[in-house]
Design a protein around this motif. Structure first.
Motif, short mmCIF file in Angstrom:
data_model
loop_
_atom_site.label_atom_id
_atom_site.label_comp_id
_atom_site.label_asym_id
_atom_site.label_seq_id
_atom_site.Cartn_x
_atom_site.Cartn_y
_atom_site.Cartn_z
N ARG A 51 0.78 -1.25 0.09
CA ARG A 51 -0.07 -0.17 0.09
C ARG A 51 0.66 1.00 0.05
NH1 ARG A 51 -4.27 -0.51 4.53
NH2 ARG A 51 -4.67 1.56 3.77
N GLN A 52 2.00 1.24 -0.47
CA GLN A 52 3.19 2.50 -0.27
C GLN A 52 2.62 3.44 -1.30
OE1 GLN A 52 6.75 0.39 -0.52
NE2 GLN A 52 7.04 1.30 -2.36
N ASN A 53 1.89 2.91 -2.34
CA ASN A 53 1.48 3.90 -3.37
C ASN A 53 0.51 4.89 -2.92
OD1 ASN A 53 -0.27 1.55 -3.28
ND2 ASN A 53 -1.24 2.07 -5.21
N GLU A 54 -0.22 4.27 -1.63
CA GLU A 54 -1.27 5.37 -1.05
C GLU A 54 -0.37 6.61 -0.28
OE1 GLU A 54 -3.88 3.37 1.46
OE2 GLU A 54 -3.76 1.64 0.15
N LEU A 55 0.69 6.96 -0.32
CA LEU A 55 1.43 7.57 0.41
C LEU A 55 2.02 8.64 -0.48
CD1 LEU A 55 3.76 5.29 2.98
CD2 LEU A 55 1.82 6.83 3.48
N PRO A 56 2.11 10.01 -0.36
CA PRO A 56 2.56 11.06 -1.13
C PRO A 56 4.05 10.98 -0.96
CG PRO A 56 1.54 12.04 0.81
CD PRO A 56 1.48 10.51 1.02
N ASP A 57 4.68 11.33 -2.08
CA ASP A 57 6.07 11.55 -2.04
C ASP A 57 6.34 13.15 -2.24
OD1 ASP A 57 5.71 12.08 -4.55
OD2 ASP A 57 6.70 10.29 -5.43
N ASP A 58 5.69 13.86 -1.90
CA ASP A 58 5.70 15.55 -1.89
C ASP A 58 5.60 16.03 -0.54
OD1 ASP A 58 3.25 15.09 -1.88
OD2 ASP A 58 2.60 16.70 -3.57
N LYS A 59 5.35 15.57 0.47
CA LYS A 59 5.16 15.92 1.83
C LYS A 59 5.81 15.09 2.87
CE LYS A 59 0.43 16.02 1.42
NZ LYS A 59 -0.86 16.21 1.87
N PRO A 60 6.12 15.57 4.08
CA PRO A 60 6.80 14.96 5.35
C PRO A 60 5.80 13.91 5.67
CG PRO A 60 6.65 17.25 5.61
CD PRO A 60 6.19 17.06 4.36
N ILE A 61 6.40 12.89 5.91
CA ILE A 61 5.83 11.55 6.65
C ILE A 61 6.13 11.35 8.00
CG2 ILE A 61 4.80 9.10 6.20
CD1 ILE A 61 5.52 9.44 3.34
N LEU A 76 12.75 3.24 7.44
CA LEU A 76 13.93 2.57 6.82
C LEU A 76 13.57 1.90 5.36
CD1 LEU A 76 16.07 1.27 9.63
CD2 LEU A 76 16.60 3.25 8.34
N TYR A 77 12.37 1.14 5.74
CA TYR A 77 11.95 0.55 4.19
C TYR A 77 11.66 1.54 3.33
CZ TYR A 77 8.86 -1.87 1.16
OH TYR A 77 8.25 -2.20 -0.17
N LEU A 78 10.78 2.52 3.77
CA LEU A 78 10.26 3.50 2.69
C LEU A 78 11.43 4.35 2.05
CD1 LEU A 78 7.07 4.95 4.55
CD2 LEU A 78 7.24 3.43 2.51
N GLN A 79 12.36 4.44 2.86
CA GLN A 79 13.70 5.27 2.56
C GLN A 79 14.21 4.50 1.28
OE1 GLN A 79 17.24 5.76 5.06
NE2 GLN A 79 16.72 7.76 5.00
N ASP A 80 14.48 3.12 1.63
CA ASP A 80 14.92 2.33 0.80
C ASP A 80 14.21 2.43 -0.77
OD1 ASP A 80 17.16 1.73 2.31
OD2 ASP A 80 16.44 -0.33 2.65
N THR A 81 13.10 2.68 -0.59
CA THR A 81 12.28 2.59 -1.92
C THR A 81 12.15 3.94 -2.52
OG1 THR A 81 10.03 2.89 -0.67
CG2 THR A 81 10.71 0.54 -1.14
N GLY A 82 12.70 4.83 -2.10
CA GLY A 82 12.92 6.26 -2.60
C GLY A 82 12.09 7.29 -1.76
N PHE A 83 11.37 6.96 -0.81
CA PHE A 83 10.88 8.20 -0.24
C PHE A 83 11.80 8.95 0.71
CE2 PHE A 83 7.18 5.64 -0.86
CZ PHE A 83 6.09 6.42 -0.68
N GLU A 84 11.56 10.53 0.87
CA GLU A 84 12.40 11.18 1.50
C GLU A 84 11.43 12.02 2.39
OE1 GLU A 84 14.10 13.86 -1.53
OE2 GLU A 84 15.20 12.09 -2.62
#
Length: 107
Positions: A51-61, A76-84
């Motif tokens: 379900r990570q596609n439900e998370l925006p990649d343009d705002k803090p999480i 750490l997982y999300l960071q590995d998949t490209g989230f900042e």
């Protein structure tokens, strides 16, 4: 690269300032039903890869769990998949209940 942390008081400030961010609760369903921080998005830890596609990649999480261990693993997982712009809530909902909102039960 390390994951940034945010404490309960800082998170409360973000909410009061109406900062645009996602508050991600990665606990199990029964934990969320018992206690939750207002304004959360619930995706259990084991569902994040699906379900990570439900998370925006343009705002803090800001990610939280009970004490901060599971949320750090998710960060750490999300960071590995490209989230900042990821933050782990230090002490999890337990710290929130003790330091910010004592009406939210601890467990």
């Amino acid at each position: 690269m390390t994951i940034q942390t945010i404490n309960a008081a800082q998170l409360q400030q973000w909410q009061q300032q109406q900062k645009d961010f996602v508050l991600l609760d990665v606990r199990e369903d029964n934990e969320v039903q018992y206690a939750a921080i207002p304004g959360y998005l619930h995706i259990p830890m084991n569902m994040i890869p699906l379900r990570q596609n439900e998370l925006p990649d343009d705002k803090p999480i800001v990610i939280y769990c009970h004490h901060g261990m599971r949320s750090m693993q998710v960060a750490l997982y999300l960071q590995d998949t490209g989230f900042e712009n990821l933050y782990n809530l230090k002490g999890g909902i337990d710290a929130w209940s003790r330091e910010v909102d004592c009406n939210i039960p601890t467990y």
